[in-house]
Each structure stands twice: as structure tokens, then as C-alpha cells.
Design an enzyme around this catalytic site. Structure first.
Site, short mmCIF file in Angstrom:
data_model
loop_
_atom_site.label_atom_id
_atom_site.label_comp_id
_atom_site.label_asym_id
_atom_site.label_seq_id
_atom_site.Cartn_x
_atom_site.Cartn_y
_atom_site.Cartn_z
CG HIS A 347 13.00 23.85 39.31
ND1 HIS A 347 12.61 22.90 38.41
CD2 HIS A 347 12.17 23.71 40.37
CE1 HIS A 347 11.60 22.20 38.89
NE2 HIS A 347 11.30 22.68 40.08
CG ASN A 370 22.44 32.30 54.57
OD1 ASN A 370 21.74 33.09 53.94
ND2 ASN A 370 23.68 32.03 54.21
#
Length: 448
Positions: A347, A370
Site C-alpha cells: 500500500h 529516483n
């Protein structure tokens, strides 16, 4: 490759009623441009020659047609003139020439094959026309037949007042034509109609006058649907989705509410998978056997392994690869990441540009950071690692096998295997501080 079949796909129309800057044939149906649906159906017949006719202003169509020849119709002078543009590419081809339309995406290979077979008889017809019955003929041309069922002429919508008998069949557009006679038929065309265009349909009358004959292969009217408006496109999408749903269910997949599930032309789903209501598959989705995808998930360019569980409300973006028996839960987004077998991301997480090892557990609120504003970087999470809730993994970073990241941590350097890391600010307790803070704020508000 068949040495007896060639094909011409007409795609030079501007499609003004679409109200779009994009060529009509590039609008998509189930994620694939209209013209690619037509070419796909034709290519299954393995024609010796395949030529696509476009306008010189439609260069963006060229990359869509694969290895097909390109011919240019320099002036919009009708369908007959468009075929004239393709004659050179046929190079004297003498077999059957199929002529189809790039914005008629629902035609099936089976119907095209039936048209080819209709010419493979003794004393074959010069022309075979695709016809259909309908209660709403609209602007379709009318097929005027004699008492023996042979075709006398095709009357365009603008000239229907010239018809002197009852008509049952309407023009579906596609033709299978004697290649030996095609050039002669085209040469004989005259623009003697209300639009002053060269109608390909006039070759029926030309053939009859030269001692030949033409006939009709009847198909379901759905296959004749041409896309001229956005409304047509929506109708065709609904038809295509129903085709895809039927095909997928017949392959052994359970669709709990089929009418709410949408597929792309290339969606692949393995048997014994279950798809819950309101799931959308974009292009490039591959789902293996025995997968469950729950409601409101969006899958695009992703591969899901056998026995995996996805959703609800999951988003798998291009490059996501979910291995067998992994779990991707609600409000989880995966992008360009490999999720190992048995791993769980249940989740409220974002995992992008990452490799997650088998049986790893990623807690709620975890993100792989990222992008640094300039470049994307990779996060590697080892097998059986545990990442606590609300953690931020700042790439490039590696989390070792069997390691544990405490909840709320911001990890900026690599973590060795079997390590326990807690990277959060120290808790500071101020006794009575809450009361003093409220009192100060109330005083400030009174003085405002």
C-alpha cells in the site's frame, strides 16, 4: 507469401470531420492506429505486394506502415485516382488485387479471404465487392444487382436519385480486382459525377460493358464501419473492446464485469486469471497464469508473473516486471522496476527505477527517490529485506539482503546485508511545551 495476392490500402483522406490536425488513419483504436488494424488484417494473407497510398503532406503515416510500399496521391481526385497512384508499385501484377481503406479498422482477415476465394473459380468475376445489409445505410454507396445477383453498378450516396429498383446491399468499400485488368479499368474512369472525382466504384460498369462481371461477398455490417467522426471512433472502440473481451474470456480468463474492463490490441492474459471490474490495460501488458487484478488498476507496458496479486488502485507503468506470487496493493505505483518473486508492496508506495529482491517487504509510504532533477538513478533492495513505513530511499542506493530499514528513515547511503538501519531525527520532548505554544499563538492572534 502469396504470389496471387497484392493489396492497396487507401489512406490519403484528410478526415476533416474528425476536427483534428492528425491524419484520420493515425487515430487509435484499442491503442493501435486505425491503419495498423487494416494492415494487420491484410498482412495475414501474405500479399506479394502491399502498397499504402497517402498524401505527400502525411509523412507521419510512413513509420506506421512497416515494410509496405508508399505511394503518393498528389491531388484529392477520388478513390480511382488513389488506386492509379499505386499502379506503378504493382509492376504489372496479374493476380487478385485487394483494395481496402485505412480508416476501416474492423474488417477481418476471414472476410478478406472470402473475397479472394470468390475469384478463385472457373470464369472468375473481374471484381468482388464487400457488401452488407443495414437498417441505417446513411452515406454508404448502394449495390445495384440484377436478378442473378451479379453486380450492375455501385451508386454513390450523392447520386442515389438515379437508382430505379430496390436495394438490399450496401458498399463496404473493399474490392478484390483482377490485376490483369486493373490498369485498364483505371484508365477508363471519368470524373462525370457531382463531385468531379474518379470513383473506383465505376469500374463495375466498365467491366460489365467489356464483357466481364462483378459479384458481392456479404459480411456483417460491423466490418464495414468506416471512421469519419469522433462518434464513429467511439462506436468502433466499443465494438473492438467487445471482440477483445470475448477472445480473452474464451482463452480461460474470468472477467467479473466485462463491460467495465478495457484492453489494448496486444493485451495478453494467461488462463485462470481473474480481472475485477474497472481495470484498464494499456499497450504492452503481459499477464501470466492465475493472476488476480483487482478493481481500478491500470496496467501498461508491464509484465505480471504467475500467481501475482495486483490492486486495487494499483498502477503498473512501462518497464514494471512483477515476478510470481508477488503482491502489489492499493495506491502503489511501479515504474521500470523488477519486483522479485513473493515480494510485497501492499500500500501507498512508489517504486521506480529499482530492483526488489524476492520476499522483500516494502512498507506503506515508502518511495524510491529516483530523480535528482537531472538524471534517474537506481535503487536495489535485496532479498528478504524489510523497509519500514514512510521510508525514503535516495538513489543511487543499495539495501542488502535480509536488512531492516526502520520506519520513517531517509536512507542516503548503501546498507550492507543483515544490517538494521534507523535514519530519522532524534525525538525531542519539551515538557509543557504544547500549552505554552498554544498560549503564545492565541496572544499573537489577539494582537493581529
Amino acid at each position: 507469401m502469396s504470389e496471387t495476392i497484392a493489396a492497396i490500402v487507401l489512406a490519403a483522406g484528410k478526415g476533416t470531420r474528425m476536427n483534428s490536425k492528425m491524419p484520420k488513419v493515425l487515430h487509435k483504436l484499442a491503442g493501435l492506429p486505425l491503419i495498423c488494424h487494416v494492415i494487420g488484417s491484410v498482412e495475414e494473407l501474405e500479399p506479394q505486394v502491399l502498397t499504402v497510398v497517402i498524401s505527400p503532406e502525411q509523412e507521419e503515416i510512413e513509420p506506421m506502415v512497416g515494410s509496405a510500399h508508399i505511394a503518393y496521391q498528389h491531388h484529392p481526385l477520388g478513390t480511382g485516382d488513389a488506386v492509379r497512384s499505386a499502379l506503378k508499385s504493382l509492376n504489372g501484377f496479374a493476380g487478385t488485387v485487394l483494395v481496402a481503406f485505412g480508416a476501416d479498422p474492423l474488417i477481418t482477415t476471414n472476410s478478406l479471404r472470402q473475397m479472394i476465394l470468390a475469384r478463385e473459380v472457373d470464369n472468375p468475376p473481374d471484381v468482388v465487392v464487400m457488401g452488407f445489409k443495414t437498417n441505417n445505410p446513411g452515406r454508404y454507396g448502394r449495390l445495384v444487382q440484377n436478378s442473378e445477383g451479379r453486380l450492375e453498378r455501385i451508386v454513390e450516396f450523392s447520386d442515389v436519385a438515379t437508382i430505379d429498383r430496390h436495394v438490399e446491399l450496401y458498399n463496404g468499400g473493399v474490392m478484390a480486382i483482377n490485376g490483369k485488368k486493373l490498369a485498364g479499368f483505371i484508365e477508363a474512369l471519368r470524373a462525370e459525377n457531382t463531385k468531379k472525382e474518379f470513383y473506383l466504384t465505376d469500374i463495375i460498369d466498365i467491366s460489365n460493358k467489356r464483357g466481364g462481371y462483378s459479384t458481392v461477398v456479404e459480411v456483417n455490417e460491423i466490418e464495414a464501419l468506416g471512421i469519419d467522426t469522433r462518434e464513429d471512433l467511439a462506436v468502433a472502440e466499443n465494438i473492438m473492446q467487445n471482440r477483445l473481451r470475448k477472445k480473452i474470456m474464451e482463452s480461460g480468463v474470468t472477467l467479473i464485469a466485462p463491460e467495465t474492463i478495457f484492453f489494448s490490441h496486444d493485451t495478453v492474459i494467461g488462463p485462470d486469471s481473474v480481472i475485477h471490474p474497472h481495470v484498464i490495460f494499456g499497450c504492452g501488458a503481459i499477464v501470466k497464469e492465475n493472476v488476480e487484478i483487482k478493481s481500478f488498476s491500470h496496467i501498461e507496458g508491464a509484465e505480471i508473473g504467475e500467481g501475482a496479486a495486483i490492486g486495487p488502485f494499483a498502477r503498473l507503468r512501462p518497464g514494471a516486471k512483477i515476478d510470481s506470487k508477488a503482491g502489489i496493493g492499493n495506491f502503489v505505483e511501479i515504474k521500470k522496476a523488477n519486483i522479485g518473486a513473493g515480494a510485497k508492496i501492499n500500500h501507498l508506495a512508489y517504486v521506480g527505477d529499482a530492483d526488489v529482491g524476492r520476499d522483500a517487504n516494502i512498507g506503506a509510504g515508502t518511495i524510491t527517490c529516483n530523480f535528482d532533477g537531472f538524471s534517474k538513478h537506481t535503487t536495489t533492495i535485496g532479498a528478504n529485506a524489510f523497509v519500514g513505513s514512510n521510508s525514503a530511499l535516495v538513489a543511487p542506493v543499495q539495501i542488502g539482503n535480509n536488512s531492516i530499514i526502520g520506519a520513517g528513515s531517509t536512507v542516503t547511503r548503501s546498507v550492507p546485508s543483515d544490517a538494521l538501519v534507523v535514519a530519522r531525527a532524534k525525538v525531542r520532548e519539551v515538557t509543557g511545551g504544547a500549552s505554552r505554544f498554544r498560549s503564545r499563538r492565541l496572544d499573537e492572534k489577539k494582537n493581529d
